[in-house]
Write a protein that holds these residues in place. Structure first.
Motif, mmCIF file in Angstrom:
data_model
loop_
_atom_site.group_PDB
_atom_site.id
_atom_site.type_symbol
_atom_site.label_atom_id
_atom_site.label_comp_id
_atom_site.label_asym_id
_atom_site.label_seq_id
_atom_site.Cartn_x
_atom_site.Cartn_y
_atom_site.Cartn_z
ATOM 1 N N SER A 1 31.974 59.896 53.052
ATOM 2 C CA SER A 1 32.788 60.626 52.084
ATOM 3 C C SER A 1 32.070 60.668 50.746
ATOM 4 O O SER A 1 31.195 59.833 50.464
ATOM 5 C CB SER A 1 34.141 59.913 51.919
ATOM 6 N N THR A 2 32.463 61.611 49.914
ATOM 7 C CA THR A 2 31.951 61.605 48.540
ATOM 8 C C THR A 2 32.395 60.343 47.801
ATOM 9 O O THR A 2 31.811 59.983 46.783
ATOM 10 C CB THR A 2 32.435 62.850 47.775
ATOM 11 N N TYR B 1 29.792 57.898 46.896
ATOM 12 C CA TYR B 1 28.823 58.273 45.862
ATOM 13 C C TYR B 1 29.383 58.193 44.446
ATOM 14 O O TYR B 1 28.612 58.120 43.486
ATOM 15 C CB TYR B 1 28.324 59.700 46.111
ATOM 16 N N ALA C 1 29.247 63.793 54.370
ATOM 17 C CA ALA C 1 30.157 63.260 53.357
ATOM 18 C C ALA C 1 31.008 64.407 52.822
ATOM 19 O O ALA C 1 30.631 65.072 51.862
ATOM 20 C CB ALA C 1 29.375 62.597 52.229
ATOM 21 N N ALA D 1 34.218 66.321 50.957
ATOM 22 C CA ALA D 1 35.112 66.071 49.822
ATOM 23 C C ALA D 1 36.507 66.519 50.240
ATOM 24 O O ALA D 1 37.106 65.939 51.136
ATOM 25 C CB ALA D 1 34.611 66.786 48.575
ATOM 26 N N VAL E 1 25.827 65.699 51.735
ATOM 27 C CA VAL E 1 26.987 65.647 50.846
ATOM 28 C C VAL E 1 27.558 67.061 50.727
ATOM 29 O O VAL E 1 26.962 67.933 50.110
ATOM 30 C CB VAL E 1 26.609 65.095 49.462
ATOM 31 N N ASP F 1 30.259 68.704 49.155
ATOM 32 C CA ASP F 1 31.246 68.360 48.127
ATOM 33 C C ASP F 1 31.754 69.527 47.292
ATOM 34 O O ASP F 1 32.448 69.318 46.293
ATOM 35 C CB ASP F 1 30.660 67.298 47.203
ATOM 36 N N LEU G 1 30.312 66.650 42.766
ATOM 37 C CA LEU G 1 29.497 65.630 42.095
ATOM 38 C C LEU G 1 28.505 66.227 41.112
ATOM 39 O O LEU G 1 27.809 65.496 40.414
ATOM 40 C CB LEU G 1 28.757 64.789 43.141
#
Length: 267
Positions: free
Chosen positions: A142-143, A146, A183, A185, A253, A255, A259
Motif C-alpha cells: 500500500s502507499t 511509503y 502499492a 492508493a 506504486v 497512487d 505521493l
C-alpha cells in the motif's frame, strides 16, 4: 492477451481488489483460481467464472487450508504460473493512543496474521509449483508503506513488512520465480474490512459516504478519477505474466499522484 495459457491463483478474491484483479486476469486469457475465507462471497460471484476455473474457500493463515488448495490445483491443472496475493484487513486508521493496550495487542496479532503471515505461508507452500513453470508471485502492499496517514500504525506496519518481504522473497526465489508487488492508493467501492479487535469486522471502507470519500480523494490526488478494483488489474496481470522478463523485487506504486502532490500548497 497478457495471460493466455496462464493458470493464476488470486487469494482474497471474493470481493474488492482481489475480485477486480481476478476478473481482469480472466479477461486476459487466464484460468483463475479464486480463493476467499468467506464461502458466501464465493457463492455470490460464482456466475462470473466458468467450469475451467476454481473457486475455493481458503484461510491463508492456515497451512491445512493452503495445502488443500494446492492439492485441488495440482489435481485439476497440474501446474501454476502465478500467485497474486490480495487479502488484507484495515485498522480503521486508529491512532494507537486511542485504544487500550489489550485491544492493540489483539489487533496487532490479527492484522499481522492476515496481512503478513498469510503472504509468507502462501509463498512457502506454492513456491515449488511456481518454480516448475518459472512463475510469478505478486503481493499487495500500500502507499501506507511509503508515507504516514495511509492507515493507523498497525496497518502501516503490516504494509511496510510486505514491501520488505517482496524484496527478500525476490532474493530467495531467484532466478526461478519473479516476485513483485503493487502499492495501491484509493479504490472505489473498497471492501477492505476492519479487525474484530475493534468490532470493525462488519464495516468496510465503502461504508464511508461516496461523496465524502470522493471529495477527500480529489483533494489530495493529482489524478481526479477515482479508480475501481479492475483499474489496477493490468499492473497485476503484467507482473504475473511471462511477458514480464525485466522486473523482480520491485513494487509499483499506483497512487494517482498522491505521493507526488505539494504538501504545503494546493494546485
Amino acid at each position: 492477451m497478457l495471460l493466455q495459457n496462464h493458470t493464476v491463483l488470486i487469494t482474497g478474491a471474493g470481493s474488492g481488489l482481489g475480485l477486480g484483479v481476478a476478473k481482469y486476469c480472466k479477461a486476459q486469457g487466464a484460468t483463475v483460481i479464486v480463493t476467499d475465507i468467506a464461502t458466501e462471497k464465493l457463492a455470490y460471484i460464482a456466475a462470473d467464472f466458468g467450469e475451467q476455473d476454481l473457486l475455493l474457500a481458503c484461510d491463508v493463515t492456515k497451512i491445512t487450508d493452503l495445502e488443500l488448495c494446492k492439492q485441488h490445483i495440482v489435481e485439476k491443472y497440474g501446474r501454476l504460473d502465478a500467485v497474486i496475493g490480495a487479502q488484507g484487513i484495515f485498522d480503521g486508521n486508529r491512532p494507537i493512543l486511542t485504544m487500550n493496550a489489550p485491544d492493540l495487542d489483539q489487533m496487532f496479532d490479527e492484522l499481522f496474521h492476515i496481512n503478513v503471515k498469510g503472504y509468507l505461508l502462501t509463498a512457502h507452500i506454492f513456491a515449488d509449483l511456481l518454480k516448475q513453470n518459472h512463475g510469478a508471485l505478486v503481493l499487495t502492499t500500500s502507499t501506507a508503506a511509503y508515507a504516514a496517514d495511509g492507515g493507523g500504525a498497525v496497518y502501516t506496519a503490516t504494509k511496510g513488512a510486505i514491501r520488505s518481504l517482496i524484496q527478500q522473497l525476490a532474493f530467495e526465489f531467484a532466478p526461478h520465480i519473479r516476485v513483485n508487488g503493487v502499492a495501491p492508493a484509493a479504490i472505489g467501492n473498497s471492501q477492505l474490512k476492519g479487525p474484530k479487535a475493534l468490532n470493525l469486522d462488519n464495516e468496510k471502507q465503502s461504508d464511508i459516504p461516496k461523496d465524502a470519500f470522493l471529495n477527500l480523494f480529489q483533494s489530495i490526488s493529482l489524478l481526479q478519477q477515482l479508480p475501481d478494483a479492475t483499474d489496477y488489474g493490468e499492473i497485476y496481470a503484467f507482473l504475473a505474466s511471462k511477458q514480464n522478463k525485466i522486473m523482480t523485487g520491485q513494487t509499483i506504486v499506483a497512487d494517482q499522484g498522491l505521493l507526488n502532490r505539494a504538501v504545503l500548497t494546493q494546485h
